[in-house]
Structures are given as structure tokens and as C-alpha cells.
Scaffold this motif. Structure first.
Motif, PDB file in Angstrom:
ATOM      1  N   ASN A   1       1.133  -1.233   0.094  1.00 37.45           N
ATOM      2  CA  ASN A   1       0.156   0.035   0.173  1.00 37.45           C
ATOM      3  C   ASN A   1       0.535   1.377  -0.063  1.00 37.45           C
ATOM      4  O   ASN A   1       0.967   1.852  -0.781  1.00 37.45           O
ATOM      5  N   GLN A   2       2.144   1.333   0.401  1.00 36.52           N
ATOM      6  CA  GLN A   2       3.124   2.331   0.996  1.00 36.52           C
ATOM      7  C   GLN A   2       3.538   2.498  -0.165  1.00 36.52           C
ATOM      8  O   GLN A   2       3.902   3.674  -0.801  1.00 36.52           O
ATOM      9  N   VAL A   3       4.306   1.252  -0.355  1.00 32.38           N
ATOM     10  CA  VAL A   3       4.561   1.473  -2.118  1.00 32.38           C
ATOM     11  C   VAL A   3       3.817   1.779  -3.105  1.00 32.38           C
ATOM     12  O   VAL A   3       4.707   3.577  -4.122  1.00 32.38           O
ATOM     13  N   ILE A   4       3.100   1.593  -3.394  1.00 34.64           N
ATOM     14  CA  ILE A   4       2.266   2.038  -4.864  1.00 34.64           C
ATOM     15  C   ILE A   4       1.472   3.652  -4.109  1.00 34.64           C
ATOM     16  O   ILE A   4       1.642   4.318  -5.703  1.00 34.64           O
ATOM     17  N   ASP A   5       1.723   3.923  -3.499  1.00 31.37           N
ATOM     18  CA  ASP A   5       1.030   5.176  -2.769  1.00 31.37           C
ATOM     19  C   ASP A   5       2.606   6.261  -3.087  1.00 31.37           C
ATOM     20  O   ASP A   5       2.068   7.956  -3.990  1.00 31.37           O
ATOM     21  N   THR A   6       3.637   5.384  -3.078  1.00 28.06           N
ATOM     22  CA  THR A   6       4.598   6.138  -2.975  1.00 28.06           C
ATOM     23  C   THR A   6       5.877   6.151  -4.401  1.00 28.06           C
ATOM     24  O   THR A   6       7.164   6.584  -4.562  1.00 28.06           O
TER      25      THR A   6
ATOM     26  N   GLY B   1      -1.903  -6.687 -11.336  1.00 24.56           N
ATOM     27  CA  GLY B   1      -1.650  -7.097  -9.347  1.00 24.56           C
ATOM     28  C   GLY B   1       0.056  -7.216  -9.355  1.00 24.56           C
ATOM     29  O   GLY B   1       0.499  -8.093  -8.331  1.00 24.56           O
ATOM     30  N   HIS B   2       1.401  -6.672 -10.068  1.00 17.57           N
ATOM     31  CA  HIS B   2       2.004  -7.089 -10.200  1.00 17.57           C
ATOM     32  C   HIS B   2       2.928  -5.138  -9.502  1.00 17.57           C
ATOM     33  O   HIS B   2       2.082  -4.942 -10.737  1.00 17.57           O
ATOM     34  N   ILE B   3       3.765  -5.639  -9.685  1.00 18.12           N
ATOM     35  CA  ILE B   3       5.118  -3.806  -9.551  1.00 18.12           C
ATOM     36  C   ILE B   3       5.822  -4.332 -10.304  1.00 18.12           C
ATOM     37  O   ILE B   3       6.220  -5.283  -9.996  1.00 18.12           O
ATOM     38  N   TYR B   4       5.964  -4.158 -11.939  1.00 19.22           N
ATOM     39  CA  TYR B   4       6.977  -3.690 -12.076  1.00 19.22           C
ATOM     40  C   TYR B   4       7.725  -2.360 -12.352  1.00 19.22           C
ATOM     41  O   TYR B   4       8.184  -1.579 -11.848  1.00 19.22           O
ATOM     42  N   LYS B   5       9.203  -2.818 -12.308  1.00 14.97           N
ATOM     43  CA  LYS B   5      10.616  -2.306 -12.812  1.00 14.97           C
ATOM     44  C   LYS B   5      11.214  -2.712 -13.898  1.00 14.97           C
ATOM     45  O   LYS B   5      11.703  -3.362 -14.165  1.00 14.97           O
ATOM     46  N   GLU B   6      10.941  -1.761 -15.112  1.00 15.50           N
ATOM     47  CA  GLU B   6      11.756  -2.009 -15.824  1.00 15.50           C
ATOM     48  C   GLU B   6      13.055  -0.905 -16.034  1.00 15.50           C
ATOM     49  O   GLU B   6      13.214   0.452 -15.667  1.00 15.50           O
TER      50      GLU B   6
ATOM     51  N   HIS C   1       1.079  -0.375  10.147  1.00 14.02           N
ATOM     52  CA  HIS C   1       0.221   0.282   9.747  1.00 14.02           C
ATOM     53  C   HIS C   1       0.057   0.127   8.101  1.00 14.02           C
ATOM     54  O   HIS C   1       0.856   0.175   7.823  1.00 14.02           O
ATOM     55  N   LYS C   2      -1.241  -0.388   8.029  1.00 14.56           N
ATOM     56  CA  LYS C   2      -1.411  -0.053   6.315  1.00 14.56           C
ATOM     57  C   LYS C   2      -1.330   0.737   5.364  1.00 14.56           C
ATOM     58  O   LYS C   2      -0.135   0.588   4.251  1.00 14.56           O
ATOM     59  N   THR C   3      -1.105   1.898   5.532  1.00 11.46           N
ATOM     60  CA  THR C   3      -1.489   2.915   5.217  1.00 11.46           C
ATOM     61  C   THR C   3       0.341   3.509   4.944  1.00 11.46           C
ATOM     62  O   THR C   3       1.026   4.152   3.874  1.00 11.46           O
TER      63      THR C   3
END
Length: 254
Positions: A161-166, A189-194, A242-244
Motif C-alpha cells: 500500500n505504501q509502495v504504490i502510494d509513493t 497485480g504486480h509491481i514492475y521495474k523496467e 500500519h497499512k497506509t
């Protein structure tokens, strides 16, 4: 997107490798991430082993150990350590530090170990890489099977949650005179890094792909695997999750 294909010769069929097999075995992976805060990591090991109250000379497995820096530190703390990783190059480098109570081996985390361990550590988001979703559950079951009756396991994952927000969509980073162009995004549903860069006149492209697993996802898999979740922490000082806004999702289970 999630895989890197090697170019075959005329007599070969195309060989397809998982992205982590190619990228983690590449010297450029270690160049890009060479400035990681290892002092913070050592303080985390101090705090974690103290919290778990591991016995003297406990058998510890560092699962997905890379070149073994954290295995080496755990061994210096007095533990009997095995560092395991899928990367043959990393294990070859780590094995230069072998001693009577520190060893390294190439191992796929989906497979249980022959020996049982008092503690198993899977650190710094070394989980959720597999193309097949079922492999994440398989890995948890393998960890469970590799623990002693009173052993503890720890997964240190990103707080999705924190990674997506930032998330920083684009970044340029220069390390050892190599300019890395990095793009990040969320997809399926995946976080990509190119990662794109040039070295010695050759162009390179690698992809990191990690399943955006939430606490609820882990809880569901752990229930299915018959794992008992003991504690949840949100940073390397073991503060409440903390979730957020917690930096990490640290799961302690048996």
C-alpha cells in the motif's frame, strides 16, 4: 514483459528464463543496488534475533541470501548459518566466506531442505517473484517443512500500500559510470521495474516483477499452508504495522 529470452543458435530451441534467474545472476544487479544500507540491515538482524531470543549457535537459514552479506553477519553473531540462493554466481562469491559454521548452496526456495532450522529469514522483499501464483504457497509450505518444531520464520516484504502510494514512475541513477534508466508501474497485480542501460557499447534491458501481496494475501496463504502467524511489524525497529504508511511488512510465523 516478465521473462527474458536468450537468443538460440540454429540447432537450439529458444530458452526462456524467469526474469529473476537472469537479473539476479547478472553483475549489473549488484552494481545497481551496491549502495543499499547494510548498516540498517545489520541493526535489523540485531533487533530480530534478540526479539526471537534464538539460542546460542542456533541453526539459521538465510533464504535468498544473494552474495551472503547478511548470512556472514548472522554468523558473526554466533549462529550456524546456511545461505541459500538460486543464483549460481552469487553463491560462488558467497562461498569464499565458508567456515565451520557458515555455508552456502544453490537452492530453489520452492523446495524444502533436508535439515531443519531454528530460524528461517527471507529478507528484503525476496518473495513473490514467481510467474505461477501457486509457487508462493509452495514456498511457504517449504519454509514450514524446513523449520524445527519450535522454530520461527520471518518474511520481510514491502508494504504494498505504501509502495504504490509513493511509486516513482521514472528515475535515472548513475552507478560506476553506468546510467540506469528506471521505470516503475503497477500492472495486473504486480509491481514492475523496467531497467535500461548501456555498457561497453551494448544495450541492456531487465525487468523486475513482484506480486503486490498485501497482509490479507499472506494471511490467506498462511492459513492454507497451516502456518501460525505470530506477529506483524512495520519497520526494521519492529514497530507496529500500519497499512497506509509503514515502510515494511514483516511477518513472523511458525
Amino acid at each position: 514483459m516478465s521473462e527474458i529470452e536468450n537468443t538460440p543458435n540454429d540447432n537450439q530451441q529458444p530458452i526462456t528464463q524467469s526474469w529473476f534467474t537472469s537479473w539476479f545472476d547478472s553483475p549489473y544487479y549488484h552494481i545497481l543496488y551496491k549502495e543499499r544500507n547494510y548498516r540498517e540491515a545489520q541493526l535489523f538482524m540485531d533487533t530480530l534475533t534478540h526479539y526471537l531470543n534464538l539460542p546460542e549457535k542456533a541453526k539459521v537459514l538465510d533464504l535468498a541470501c544473494g552474495k551472503g552479506r547478511h548470512s556472514i553477519y548472522l554468523n558473526q553473531l554466533g549462529f550456524d548459518v546456511l545461505g541459500a540462493d538460486l543464483s549460481e554466481n552469487s553463491i560462488a562469491e558467497a562461498s569464499k566466506n565458508n567456515n565451520a559454521t557458515l555455508h552456502f548452496e544453490v537452492h530453489d526456495m520452492r523446495e524444502p531442505f533436508d535439515k531443519k532450522y531454528d530460524a528461517i529469514f527471507n529478507l528484503f522483499t525476496s518473495f513473490g517473484y514467481f510467474e505461477n501464483e501457486a509457487d508462493n504457497l509452495t514456498t511457504l509450505k517449504a519454509i514450514k517443512e524446513s523449520l524445527t518444531e519450535y522454530g520461527f520464520a520471518v518474511i520481510d516484504f514491502m508494504n504494498v500500500n505504501q509502495v504504490i502510494d509513493t511509486l516513482v514512475p521514472e528515475e535515472t541513477k548513475t552507478v560506476d559510470a553506468i546510467v540506469f534508466h528506471i521505470k516503475r508501474y503497477l500492472k495486473d497485480g504486480h509491481i514492475y521495474k523496467e531497467i535500461d542501460f548501456e555498457d561497453n557499447g551494448q544495450q541492456f534491458h531487465f525487468t523486475e516483477k513482484v506480486r503486490a501481496l498485501t497482509l490479507a494475501d499472506f494471511q490467506q496463504m498462511m492459513d492454507e499452508a497451516g502456518i501460525y502467524l505470530l506477529d506483524i511489524f512495520g519497520d526494521y525497529k519492529l514497530k507496529k504495522f500500519h497499512k497506509t504508511d509503514s515502510e515494511r511488512l514483516i511477518l513472523i510465523f511458525k
